[in-house]
Enzyme design. Structure first.
Site, PDB file in Angstrom:
ATOM      1  N   TYR A  10      12.766   3.606   5.832  1.00 51.01           N
ATOM      2  CA  TYR A  10      12.157   2.420   6.446  1.00 51.01           C
ATOM      3  C   TYR A  10      11.797   1.372   5.405  1.00 51.01           C
ATOM      4  O   TYR A  10      11.685   0.193   5.718  1.00 51.01           O
ATOM      5  CB  TYR A  10      10.900   2.819   7.224  1.00 51.01           C
ATOM      6  CG  TYR A  10      11.206   3.462   8.550  1.00 51.01           C
ATOM      7  CD1 TYR A  10      11.372   2.680   9.695  1.00 51.01           C
ATOM      8  CD2 TYR A  10      11.339   4.840   8.679  1.00 51.01           C
ATOM      9  CE1 TYR A  10      11.654   3.248  10.923  1.00 51.01           C
ATOM     10  CE2 TYR A  10      11.628   5.432   9.903  1.00 51.01           C
ATOM     11  CZ  TYR A  10      11.783   4.628  11.021  1.00 51.01           C
ATOM     12  OH  TYR A  10      12.069   5.195  12.228  1.00 51.01           O
ATOM     13  N   ARG A  37      22.286  10.026   7.266  1.00 53.34           N
ATOM     14  CA  ARG A  37      21.580   8.754   7.205  1.00 53.34           C
ATOM     15  C   ARG A  37      22.468   7.651   6.622  1.00 53.34           C
ATOM     16  O   ARG A  37      22.520   6.534   7.144  1.00 53.34           O
ATOM     17  CB  ARG A  37      20.327   8.926   6.349  1.00 53.34           C
ATOM     18  CG  ARG A  37      19.186   8.101   6.832  1.00 53.34           C
ATOM     19  CD  ARG A  37      17.883   8.484   6.232  1.00 53.34           C
ATOM     20  NE  ARG A  37      16.826   8.089   7.150  1.00 53.34           N
ATOM     21  CZ  ARG A  37      15.547   8.034   6.827  1.00 53.34           C
ATOM     22  NH1 ARG A  37      15.152   8.408   5.645  1.00 53.34           N
ATOM     23  NH2 ARG A  37      14.661   7.647   7.705  1.00 53.34           N
ATOM     24  N   GLU A 156       5.288  -1.944  -1.560  1.00 55.39           N
ATOM     25  CA  GLU A 156       5.822  -2.632  -0.393  1.00 55.39           C
ATOM     26  C   GLU A 156       4.701  -2.893   0.601  1.00 55.39           C
ATOM     27  O   GLU A 156       3.946  -1.992   0.934  1.00 55.39           O
ATOM     28  CB  GLU A 156       6.894  -1.738   0.251  1.00 55.39           C
ATOM     29  CG  GLU A 156       7.705  -2.444   1.275  1.00 55.39           C
ATOM     30  CD  GLU A 156       8.207  -3.776   0.757  1.00 55.39           C
ATOM     31  OE1 GLU A 156       9.154  -3.765  -0.031  1.00 55.39           O
ATOM     32  OE2 GLU A 156       7.652  -4.829   1.130  1.00 55.39           O
ATOM     33  N   GLU A 160       6.125  -2.174   9.782  1.00 55.22           N
ATOM     34  CA  GLU A 160       7.262  -1.881  10.652  1.00 55.22           C
ATOM     35  C   GLU A 160       7.195  -2.738  11.907  1.00 55.22           C
ATOM     36  O   GLU A 160       6.112  -3.048  12.401  1.00 55.22           O
ATOM     37  CB  GLU A 160       7.292  -0.392  10.986  1.00 55.22           C
ATOM     38  CG  GLU A 160       7.760   0.402   9.783  1.00 55.22           C
ATOM     39  CD  GLU A 160       7.650   1.903   9.996  1.00 55.22           C
ATOM     40  OE1 GLU A 160       7.792   2.361  11.133  1.00 55.22           O
ATOM     41  OE2 GLU A 160       7.412   2.592   8.996  1.00 55.22           O
ATOM     42  N   ASN A 220      -4.122  -0.920   2.289  1.00 55.79           N
ATOM     43  CA  ASN A 220      -4.003  -0.143   3.518  1.00 55.79           C
ATOM     44  C   ASN A 220      -5.339   0.452   3.950  1.00 55.79           C
ATOM     45  O   ASN A 220      -5.626   0.539   5.139  1.00 55.79           O
ATOM     46  CB  ASN A 220      -2.942   0.952   3.348  1.00 55.79           C
ATOM     47  CG  ASN A 220      -1.546   0.392   3.592  1.00 55.79           C
ATOM     48  OD1 ASN A 220      -1.390  -0.661   4.191  1.00 55.79           O
ATOM     49  ND2 ASN A 220      -0.524   1.103   3.130  1.00 55.79           N
ATOM     50  N   CYS A 272       1.656   5.222   6.755  1.00 51.31           N
ATOM     51  CA  CYS A 272       0.901   4.791   5.575  1.00 51.31           C
ATOM     52  C   CYS A 272      -0.609   4.962   5.630  1.00 51.31           C
ATOM     53  O   CYS A 272      -1.203   5.468   4.683  1.00 51.31           O
ATOM     54  CB  CYS A 272       1.204   3.323   5.296  1.00 51.31           C
ATOM     55  SG  CYS A 272       2.817   3.089   4.558  1.00 51.31           S
ATOM     56  N   LYS A 335       3.547   2.009  17.133  1.00 49.50           N
ATOM     57  CA  LYS A 335       3.283   0.616  17.507  1.00 49.50           C
ATOM     58  C   LYS A 335       4.555   0.076  18.124  1.00 49.50           C
ATOM     59  O   LYS A 335       5.581   0.755  18.108  1.00 49.50           O
ATOM     60  CB  LYS A 335       2.855  -0.208  16.291  1.00 49.50           C
ATOM     61  CG  LYS A 335       3.939  -0.302  15.221  1.00 49.50           C
ATOM     62  CD  LYS A 335       3.410  -0.886  13.941  1.00 49.50           C
ATOM     63  CE  LYS A 335       3.812  -2.321  13.796  1.00 49.50           C
ATOM     64  NZ  LYS A 335       3.595  -2.824  12.418  1.00 49.50           N
TER      65      LYS A 335
HETATM   66  C1  UDX Z   1       1.038  -0.819   7.295  1.00 45.55           C
HETATM   67  C2  UDX Z   1       0.606  -2.091   6.541  1.00 45.55           C
HETATM   68  O1  UDX Z   1       0.293  -3.126   7.494  1.00 45.55           O
HETATM   69  C3  UDX Z   1       1.716  -2.540   5.591  1.00 45.55           C
HETATM   70  O2  UDX Z   1       1.287  -3.687   4.849  1.00 45.55           O
HETATM   71  C4  UDX Z   1       2.031  -1.394   4.655  1.00 45.55           C
HETATM   72  O3  UDX Z   1       3.024  -1.734   3.739  1.00 45.55           O
HETATM   73  C5  UDX Z   1       2.445  -0.159   5.457  1.00 45.55           C
HETATM   74  O4  UDX Z   1       1.409   0.187   6.367  1.00 45.55           O
HETATM   75  P1  UDX Z   1       2.546  -0.279   9.412  1.00 45.55           P
HETATM   76  O5  UDX Z   1       2.012   1.105   9.288  1.00 45.55           O
HETATM   77  O6  UDX Z   1       4.011  -0.462   9.574  1.00 45.55           O
HETATM   78  O7  UDX Z   1       2.141  -1.151   8.137  1.00 45.55           O
HETATM   79  O8  UDX Z   1       1.868  -0.966  10.688  1.00 45.55           O
HETATM   80  P2  UDX Z   1       0.545  -1.815  10.992  1.00 45.55           P
HETATM   81  O9  UDX Z   1       0.945  -3.034  11.725  1.00 45.55           O
HETATM   82  O10 UDX Z   1      -0.299  -1.996   9.804  1.00 45.55           O
HETATM   83  O11 UDX Z   1      -0.212  -0.886  12.053  1.00 45.55           O
HETATM   84  C6  UDX Z   1      -0.715   0.388  11.721  1.00 45.55           C
HETATM   85  C7  UDX Z   1      -1.395   1.008  12.920  1.00 45.55           C
HETATM   86  O12 UDX Z   1      -2.626   0.347  13.234  1.00 45.55           O
HETATM   87  C8  UDX Z   1      -0.557   0.983  14.197  1.00 45.55           C
HETATM   88  O13 UDX Z   1      -0.665   2.207  14.882  1.00 45.55           O
HETATM   89  C9  UDX Z   1      -1.193  -0.146  14.982  1.00 45.55           C
HETATM   90  O14 UDX Z   1      -0.991  -0.014  16.365  1.00 45.55           O
HETATM   91  C10 UDX Z   1      -2.644   0.010  14.606  1.00 45.55           C
HETATM   92  N1  UDX Z   1      -3.430  -1.237  14.783  1.00 45.55           N
HETATM   93  C11 UDX Z   1      -3.144  -2.333  14.028  1.00 45.55           C
HETATM   94  C12 UDX Z   1      -4.450  -1.272  15.707  1.00 45.55           C
HETATM   95  O15 UDX Z   1      -4.726  -0.301  16.406  1.00 45.55           O
HETATM   96  N2  UDX Z   1      -5.180  -2.438  15.847  1.00 45.55           N
HETATM   97  C13 UDX Z   1      -4.922  -3.544  15.099  1.00 45.55           C
HETATM   98  O16 UDX Z   1      -5.639  -4.561  15.266  1.00 45.55           O
HETATM   99  C14 UDX Z   1      -3.872  -3.500  14.163  1.00 45.55           C
HETATM  100  P1  ADP Z   2      10.002   5.553   3.763  1.00 49.69           P
HETATM  101  O1  ADP Z   2       9.395   5.312   5.112  1.00 49.69           O
HETATM  102  O2  ADP Z   2       8.971   5.550   2.662  1.00 49.69           O
HETATM  103  O3  ADP Z   2      11.147   4.651   3.448  1.00 49.69           O
HETATM  104  P2  ADP Z   2      11.691   7.822   4.488  1.00 49.69           P
HETATM  105  O4  ADP Z   2      11.252   9.235   4.579  1.00 49.69           O
HETATM  106  O5  ADP Z   2      12.095   7.086   5.723  1.00 49.69           O
HETATM  107  O6  ADP Z   2      10.518   7.061   3.716  1.00 49.69           O
HETATM  108  O7  ADP Z   2      12.922   7.716   3.456  1.00 49.69           O
HETATM  109  C1  ADP Z   2      12.989   8.357   2.226  1.00 49.69           C
HETATM  110  C2  ADP Z   2      14.447   8.751   1.947  1.00 49.69           C
HETATM  111  O8  ADP Z   2      14.562   9.217   0.595  1.00 49.69           O
HETATM  112  C3  ADP Z   2      15.009   9.891   2.814  1.00 49.69           C
HETATM  113  O9  ADP Z   2      16.124   9.423   3.530  1.00 49.69           O
HETATM  114  C4  ADP Z   2      15.402  10.995   1.791  1.00 49.69           C
HETATM  115  O10 ADP Z   2      16.609  11.636   2.148  1.00 49.69           O
HETATM  116  C5  ADP Z   2      15.591  10.194   0.514  1.00 49.69           C
HETATM  117  N1  ADP Z   2      15.469  10.981  -0.731  1.00 49.69           N
HETATM  118  C6  ADP Z   2      14.463  11.800  -1.109  1.00 49.69           C
HETATM  119  N2  ADP Z   2      14.684  12.325  -2.349  1.00 49.69           N
HETATM  120  C7  ADP Z   2      15.872  11.810  -2.793  1.00 49.69           C
HETATM  121  C8  ADP Z   2      16.651  11.929  -4.002  1.00 49.69           C
HETATM  122  N3  ADP Z   2      16.257  12.701  -5.031  1.00 49.69           N
HETATM  123  N4  ADP Z   2      17.823  11.257  -4.079  1.00 49.69           N
HETATM  124  C9  ADP Z   2      18.212  10.470  -3.057  1.00 49.69           C
HETATM  125  N5  ADP Z   2      17.532  10.299  -1.910  1.00 49.69           N
HETATM  126  C10 ADP Z   2      16.379  10.954  -1.755  1.00 49.69           C
END
Ligand code: UDX
Ligand code: ADP
Length: 448
Positions: A10, A37, A156, A160, A220, A272, A335
């Protein structure tokens, strides 16, 4: 310049697609050990759902954006290597349930050290505990290649569902590096240069590596804390007759507080928030800061409390028995606009309701049926539309704020349900007064 990103998830996928889109002169390769993948990234059905991503991948793929399982080859060729592999919470051993599993990151560091003979910039992109750069450096030193590589941190901040716009117009880009050496300064400049192709220079912040690593956890933790704060207040609202959306609106007008991230819900999910707070807690305990650790742990406790509180409300409203009752769950992703279910509140709520004897039927526009069953129970039914899920149900639970749930024909749904029909809006996206007019017993979060 050649970039290689290890990990096609992701984070790695969308981030590299954006770099490829904005920098046509850079060759970007995303590598992963997972063949399925990578095959999906090279097909019309990408392995993740993210609005706007498909278009960019189709535009740049096989021009300056490549997806491959030839991890070693691309690492060897690259000038800049991003490590973007998963760092899940450890489930065993020391730090289980709190510390991050760094095995994948270490594996990448070893592989880089084994195959590379020339200088490289190595960037941690995965969310990592503070001082991970040191771990990577130790591995490189162990191979007597410590001087070949410059290690930077570039966390990052994309969320999402909005990843593409977050990447295109980031509030800031954060790059941590060692500006006390010439090589460190040069590496920082190189990475700043990549982002500066589309991000204004004043929005690119450079810090030392540890500030950068810690900032990701803290960002976060603060965001999650806001959600837990408003969720804690939602319980007070329900008890006192205040309306949590009105309270959020009133406090959000204070420019010091601001209006965002004050939406009360069944609880935050995602890969996260919980993981990063647990990391922060572990770090605090490591440094002997027990009170600080406890302070942040409460953010997670309130999140668990909120999920349980919601489940209790459902059970109580259905006369304290769910045995043989059909409960329709609308939304399973953590979400809207994502197919990601990691730590989704829906998982925990479904499991608790199943334990109470309920028959659960789930509808989510993006999440795979097999995944829903795997995370809950084989007995869970997965419907292909909201109407199908709701027909014959005693209660409807809205657990993800998908836009399509706002526009459903609730009168028709009501007609198809067992009476008295109950609806629980876990995201406060529906008009409860309207639903009550239709005949529903309607409940929201933080609503009397
Ligand atoms: C988060 C951070 O926003 C991002 O900057 C970081 O890099 C990764 O983690 P993400 O987890 O993708 O991103 O989603 P986010 O929009 O932050 O929402 C997290 C959770 O909080 C979701 O379940 C969302 O529904 C919930 N949420 C968010 C609430 O319940 N209320 C809100 O007001 C905002
Ligand atoms: P994120 O949400 O942080 O991007 P994911 O779990 O979706 O995390 O993705 C992490 C990816 O990293 C997986 O697809 C996994 O197969 C890959 N991965 C883990 N270890 C290695 C490695 N040593 N070499 C290449 N790919 C790897």
């Amino acid at each position: 310049m050649k970039i290689c990103c290890i990990g096609a998830g992701y984070v790695g996928g969308p981030t590299m697609a954006m770099i490829a889109k904005k920098c046509h002169d850079i060759e970007v390769a995303v590598v992963d050990l997972n063949e399925e993948r990578i095959a999906a990234w090279n097909s019309p059905n990408l392995p993740i759902y993210e609005p706007g991503l498909q278009e960019i991948v189709e535009e740049r793929r096989d021009k300056n954006l490549f997806f491959s399982t030839e991890v070693k080859k691309y690492i060897k060729d690259a000038d800049v290597i991003f490590i973007s592999v998963g760092t899940p919470t450890k489930s065993y051993g020391i730090g289980a349930g709190q510390a991050a599993e760094l095995g994948y990151v270490e594996g990448c560091a070893r592989m880089i050290a084994e195959v590379c003979d020339g200088p490289k910039i190595v960037i941690e992109k995965s969310t990592v505990p503070v001082r991970t750069a040191e771990v990577i450096q130790n591995v490189f030193d162990g191979y007597e290649k410590g001087d070949l590589f410059e290690i930077l941190s570039n966390p990052e901040f994309l969320a999402e569902g909005t990843a593409i716009s977050d990447l295109e117009n980031p509030d800031r880009v954060l790059i941590g590096g060692d500006s006390t050496t010439e090589a460190g300064k040069k590496a920082l400049e190189t990475v700043v240069g990549i982002y500066n192709n589309w991000v204004p220079r004043e929005n690119i912040i450079t810090t030392n590596v540890w500030s950068s690593e810690l900032s990701k956890l803290v960002a976060n933790a603060f965001l999650a804390q806001r959600v837990s704060s408003i969720n804690a207040i939602s319980a007070v609202c329900e008890a006192s007759g205040a309306d949590v959306d009105e309270v959020a609106n009133a406090i959000g007008k204070d420019s010091r507080i601001g209006p965002k991230f004050l939406k009360s819900s069944v609880g935050f999910g995602g890969s996260c928030f919980q993981k990063d707070i647990l990391n922060l807690v572990y770090l605090c305990e490591h440094f002997g800061l027990a009170d600080v650790a406890e302070y942040w742990r409460q953010v997670i406790k309130i999140n668990e409390y909120q999920r349980k509180r919601f489940t209790r409300k459902v059970i109580h409203s259905l006369y304290n028995t769910l045995q043989g009752k059909r409960i329709a769950v609308l939304g399973f992703a953590f979400k809207k606009d994502t197919d990601d279910t990691r730590e989704s509140a829906a998982i925990y709520i479904c499991r608790d309701l199943i334990e109470e004897g309920a028959d659960i039927v789930v509808y989510d526009p993006q999440v795979d049926a097999e995944e829903i069953k795997g995370l809950t129970s084989e007995k869970v039914e997965v419907a292909s539309s909201a109407a199908e899920a709701v027909a014959g149900a005693h209660a409807v639970l809205v657990l993800t704020e998908w836009d399509e749930f706002k526009d459903l024909d609730y009168s028709a749904l009501y007609e198809s349900m067992v009476k008295p029909a109950h609806i629980f809006d876990g995201r406060n996206i529906l008009d409860l007064a309207e639903l009550e007019k239709i005949g529903f017993n309607a409940f929201g979060i933080g609503k009397a």
